[in-house]
Design an enzyme around this catalytic site. Structure first.
Site, PDB file in Angstrom:
ATOM      1  N   ARG A 195      -0.166  -1.197  -7.480  1.00 21.53           N
ATOM      2  CA  ARG A 195      -0.426  -2.299  -6.549  1.00 21.53           C
ATOM      3  C   ARG A 195      -1.320  -3.337  -7.226  1.00 21.53           C
ATOM      4  NH1 ARG A 195      -1.210  -3.911  -0.990  1.00 21.53           N
ATOM      5  NH2 ARG A 195      -3.398  -4.245  -0.428  1.00 21.53           N
ATOM      6  N   TYR A 200      -9.592  -9.967  -8.169  1.00 31.60           N
ATOM      7  CA  TYR A 200      -8.650 -10.322  -9.224  1.00 31.60           C
ATOM      8  C   TYR A 200      -8.977 -11.665  -9.882  1.00 31.60           C
ATOM      9  CZ  TYR A 200      -5.885  -6.666  -7.007  1.00 31.60           C
ATOM     10  OH  TYR A 200      -5.463  -5.474  -6.485  1.00 31.60           O
ATOM     11  N   LYS A 254      -2.363  -2.450   7.813  1.00 25.13           N
ATOM     12  CA  LYS A 254      -3.601  -2.042   8.470  1.00 25.13           C
ATOM     13  C   LYS A 254      -3.790  -2.804   9.777  1.00 25.13           C
ATOM     14  CE  LYS A 254      -6.389  -0.435   4.575  1.00 25.13           C
ATOM     15  NZ  LYS A 254      -7.658  -0.601   3.837  1.00 25.13           N
ATOM     16  N   HIS A 305      -1.904   3.085  -6.340  1.00 23.99           N
ATOM     17  CA  HIS A 305      -2.829   1.965  -6.155  1.00 23.99           C
ATOM     18  C   HIS A 305      -2.961   1.139  -7.430  1.00 23.99           C
ATOM     19  CE1 HIS A 305      -5.448   0.030  -3.329  1.00 23.99           C
ATOM     20  NE2 HIS A 305      -6.452   0.012  -4.190  1.00 23.99           N
ATOM     21  N   ARG A 331       0.867  -1.175   0.000  1.00 21.85           N
ATOM     22  CA  ARG A 331       0.000   0.000   0.000  1.00 21.85           C
ATOM     23  C   ARG A 331       0.905   1.228   0.000  1.00 21.85           C
ATOM     24  NH1 ARG A 331      -2.155  -3.468   4.001  1.00 21.85           N
ATOM     25  NH2 ARG A 331      -4.225  -4.289   3.487  1.00 21.85           N
ATOM     26  N   HIS A 358      -4.202  -8.596   2.734  1.00 18.36           N
ATOM     27  CA  HIS A 358      -5.653  -8.654   2.867  1.00 18.36           C
ATOM     28  C   HIS A 358      -6.040  -9.631   3.971  1.00 18.36           C
ATOM     29  CE1 HIS A 358      -6.343  -7.315  -1.593  1.00 18.36           C
ATOM     30  NE2 HIS A 358      -6.079  -6.308  -0.783  1.00 18.36           N
TER      31      HIS A 358
END
Length: 326
Positions: free
Chosen positions: A273, A305, A190, A270, A166, A296
């Protein structure tokens, strides 16, 4: 069931503060997440104030009226859904803290929204940007400061495409990430969760060249910005954060896109990414591995994806099945 009656109802400002404190302490929410919640809840509170209500006593119909007001104001379905998510989180918190005895947001339904496919650059597009960035970093007629900026951009691009970080993780990499022979780097993502991300040879070399340039700048007494080399960050800056901002990198990246013959609107950190993930899957990587590399928590987030996997399977059947048409 109606909300509890308070002798002195806590203000929306106070409840927002308590809610954000909980997100930071218990869920490890970052500054950007907290700012987004604060903006959404401030707008919700202002609407409630206009109709004579507050967080502590608003009913379900009032919440529906707010969602309708967002639609009237021209908010996109994605924005309305985000505001609804903020309300749901807030009222679950108020219920758990016994500030309310009900959850007026529990039965609300949000706008239907299709999840669009992420914009992805081709491998050839990324190669063009990498080549142009390297050319700029090797320009012999560039001043020392301009060359240092070019080396930084090339390093950022190589590391981003090699790792799929990120942008907030990338710009906040510590200086220790560029230590010699580092095959993996530890990334804090995160929720303050850490994960190991491998580096390829090109990204390691780009980091080493950039770090050597910053050390050279440090030794140059005439360089006014040499003190940045002593920073704990790999990409230092003189701003409040101490490191390069996401916005600064995004601007540099768009300038590089134009210099590479690409449209600036198609390129962002992004998007790169997304390119990292899509190109891995196209070349046979497992979806679970890509999930881990991207950081994730839920596989459903990575499943945007799956169109790449489906296309690859179709091409495999078309090209390798013995009965396929030639």
């Amino acid at each position: 069931m109606r909300a509890r009656s308070f002798a002195s109802k806590p203000s929306d400002t106070k409840l927002t503060g308590l809610f954000l404190d909980m997100l930071a302490a218990e869920q490890g929410a970052g500054a950007n997440t907290l700012d987004a919640y604060r903006r959404d809840l401030t707008d919700f509170s202002e609407f409630l104030g206009r109709v004579g209500h507050a967080f502590a006593d608003a009913e379900t119909q009032t919440l529906r009226d707010y969602l309708a007001d967002l639609d009237t104001r021209g908010f996109k379905s994605t924005s309305v859904a985000r505001r609804l998510s903020a309300m749901r989180h807030l009222y679950r918190f108020l219920l758990n803290e016994r500030i309310r005895t009900d959850d007026p947001a529990a039965i609300l339904s949000g706008p239907k929204r299709g999840r669009g496919l992420p914009k992805v650059l081709s491998i050839a597009d990324v190669d063009r940007m990498l080549r142009r960035a390297k050319e700029l970093s090797e320009a012999e007629d560039a001043s020392p400061s301009k060359r240092l900026r070019a080396l930084r951009l090339y390093c950022l691009l190589e590391v981003l495409y090699a790792t799929g970080l990120r942008v907030s993780e990338l710009v906040a990499l510590p200086r220790t990430a560029a230590k010699r022979d580092a095959r993996m780097i530890v990334v804090r993502g995160k929720g303050n969760k850490e994960r190991l991300v491998p580096l390829n040879e090109a990204s390691r070399q780009a980091m080493a060249d950039y770090l050597a340039a910053t050390e050279a700048a440090k030794d140059n007494k005439t360089d006014k910005k040499s003190s940045a080399a002593a920073s704990k960050w790999l990409f230092p800056s003189f701003g409040e954060s101490g490191h390069l901002t996401r916005q600064h990198f995004a601007r540099d990246l768009k300038d590089l896109a134009v210099a590479s013959g690409l449209q600036a609107r198609l390129v962002s950190p992004h998007v790169l990414r997304h390119a990292f993930a899509s190109h891995l899957l196209h070349n046979g990587a497992d979806l679970r591995i890509v999930q881990t590399l991207l950081g994730h928590t839920d596989i459903s987030t990575t499943q945007i994806y799956t169109h790449v996997v489906e296309e690859r399977l179709k091409s495999l059947v078309r090209d390798l099945h013995p009965l396929a048409e030639k």
